[in-house]
Design a protein around this motif. Structure first.
Motif, PDB file in Angstrom:
ATOM      1  N   UNK A  75      23.194  32.373  56.857  1.00 41.60           N
ATOM      2  CA  UNK A  75      22.156  32.697  55.880  1.00 41.60           C
ATOM      3  C   UNK A  75      21.951  31.492  54.966  1.00 41.60           C
ATOM      4  N   UNK A  76      20.704  31.073  54.843  1.00 36.07           N
ATOM      5  CA  UNK A  76      20.377  29.903  54.039  1.00 36.07           C
ATOM      6  C   UNK A  76      19.465  30.342  52.901  1.00 36.07           C
ATOM      7  N   UNK A  77      19.744  29.871  51.701  1.00 36.84           N
ATOM      8  CA  UNK A  77      18.956  30.233  50.527  1.00 36.84           C
ATOM      9  C   UNK A  77      17.847  29.217  50.288  1.00 36.84           C
ATOM     10  N   UNK A  78      16.802  29.656  49.629  1.00 36.30           N
ATOM     11  CA  UNK A  78      15.707  28.766  49.260  1.00 36.30           C
ATOM     12  C   UNK A  78      15.998  28.032  47.956  1.00 36.30           C
ATOM     13  N   UNK A  79      16.782  28.662  47.083  1.00 37.40           N
ATOM     14  CA  UNK A  79      17.038  28.101  45.757  1.00 37.40           C
ATOM     15  C   UNK A  79      18.553  27.972  45.592  1.00 37.40           C
ATOM     16  N   UNK A  80      19.031  26.744  45.413  1.00 39.52           N
ATOM     17  CA  UNK A  80      20.463  26.521  45.204  1.00 39.52           C
ATOM     18  C   UNK A  80      20.671  25.683  43.949  1.00 39.52           C
ATOM     19  N   UNK A  81      21.855  25.816  43.370  1.00 37.39           N
ATOM     20  CA  UNK A  81      22.239  24.996  42.240  1.00 37.39           C
ATOM     21  C   UNK A  81      23.464  24.179  42.613  1.00 37.39           C
ATOM     22  N   UNK A  82      23.482  22.908  42.268  1.00 41.48           N
ATOM     23  CA  UNK A  82      24.588  22.011  42.599  1.00 41.48           C
ATOM     24  C   UNK A  82      25.124  21.411  41.309  1.00 41.48           C
ATOM     25  N   UNK A  83      26.456  21.428  41.152  1.00 41.20           N
ATOM     26  CA  UNK A  83      27.068  20.829  39.966  1.00 41.20           C
ATOM     27  C   UNK A  83      28.300  20.045  40.393  1.00 41.20           C
ATOM     28  N   UNK A  84      28.398  18.810  39.934  1.00 50.19           N
ATOM     29  CA  UNK A  84      29.579  17.974  40.167  1.00 50.19           C
ATOM     30  C   UNK A  84      30.388  17.951  38.879  1.00 50.19           C
ATOM     31  N   UNK A  85      31.694  17.970  39.008  1.00 48.26           N
ATOM     32  CA  UNK A  85      32.552  17.933  37.829  1.00 48.26           C
ATOM     33  C   UNK A  85      33.846  17.208  38.172  1.00 48.26           C
ATOM     34  N   UNK A  86      34.563  16.798  37.120  1.00 49.81           N
ATOM     35  CA  UNK A  86      35.814  16.064  37.301  1.00 49.81           C
ATOM     36  C   UNK A  86      36.968  16.890  36.763  1.00 49.81           C
ATOM     37  N   UNK A  87      37.997  17.074  37.598  1.00 48.70           N
ATOM     38  CA  UNK A  87      39.241  17.677  37.129  1.00 48.70           C
ATOM     39  C   UNK A  87      39.983  16.669  36.252  1.00 48.70           C
ATOM     40  N   UNK A  88      40.041  15.446  36.742  1.00 50.08           N
ATOM     41  CA  UNK A  88      40.650  14.345  36.000  1.00 50.08           C
ATOM     42  C   UNK A  88      39.770  13.124  36.252  1.00 50.08           C
ATOM     43  N   UNK A  89      39.325  12.489  35.183  1.00 49.64           N
ATOM     44  CA  UNK A  89      38.359  11.401  35.290  1.00 49.64           C
ATOM     45  C   UNK A  89      38.887  10.286  36.197  1.00 49.64           C
ATOM     46  N   UNK A  90      38.024   9.826  37.128  1.00 47.60           N
ATOM     47  CA  UNK A  90      38.290   8.772  38.107  1.00 47.60           C
ATOM     48  C   UNK A  90      39.379   9.132  39.129  1.00 47.60           C
ATOM     49  N   UNK A  91      39.803  10.381  39.206  1.00 47.43           N
ATOM     50  CA  UNK A  91      40.843  10.748  40.166  1.00 47.43           C
ATOM     51  C   UNK A  91      40.442  11.925  41.063  1.00 47.43           C
ATOM     52  N   UNK A  92      40.083  13.033  40.468  1.00 49.53           N
ATOM     53  CA  UNK A  92      39.815  14.244  41.246  1.00 49.53           C
ATOM     54  C   UNK A  92      38.476  14.831  40.815  1.00 49.53           C
ATOM     55  N   UNK A  93      37.606  15.030  41.812  1.00 54.26           N
ATOM     56  CA  UNK A  93      36.279  15.555  41.537  1.00 54.26           C
ATOM     57  C   UNK A  93      36.045  16.815  42.364  1.00 54.26           C
ATOM     58  N   UNK A  94      35.113  17.624  41.924  1.00 55.69           N
ATOM     59  CA  UNK A  94      34.751  18.838  42.646  1.00 55.69           C
ATOM     60  C   UNK A  94      33.254  19.043  42.614  1.00 55.69           C
TER      61      UNK A  94
END
Length: 105
Positions: A75-94
């Motif tokens: 199932x594919x949506x027409x409207x999605x939201x994407x957010x990038x964030x850092x657990x620890x700056x310059x080390x771990x991202x999500x």
């Protein structure tokens, strides 16, 4: 049909075991697909030959394509939201991807 011939042949299908025109059982095809996903198609064919299963890399590809085509469409949506964030700056991202049509506040 020849009435003088005494030979009778019967053909049956065994669902889940051996289907029409199959050259291998479903269990063998499952094993080959699992092995191919863990190695490669040619590597899987070499391992199968060592185990006494006569197959080629092309046959493994056909099995994988057959399995892929039988999967339900995602199932594919027409409207999605994407957010990038850092657990620890310059080390771990999500990254989080949200289906905006199903999200309620």
């Amino acid at each position: 049909m020849n009435d003088e011939c005494e030979v009778i042949s019967i053909a049956e299908t065994f669902d889940g075991f051996l289907n029409n025109y199959s050259r291998m059982t479903e269990r063998c095809a499952d094993f080959i697909c699992t092995l191919a996903l863990e190695t490669s198609c040619e590597g899987c064919a070499r391992v199968c030959r060592t185990l006494g299963i006569k197959t080629s890399g092309d046959t493994v590809i056909r099995l994988l394509l057959k399995r892929y085509e039988s999967l339900p469409q995602p199932e594919v949506s027409d409207v999605i939201g994407v957010d990038d964030f850092a657990y620890k700056k310059r080390h771990t991202y999500g990254t989080i991807i949200v289906n905006e049509k199903r999200t309620s506040l």
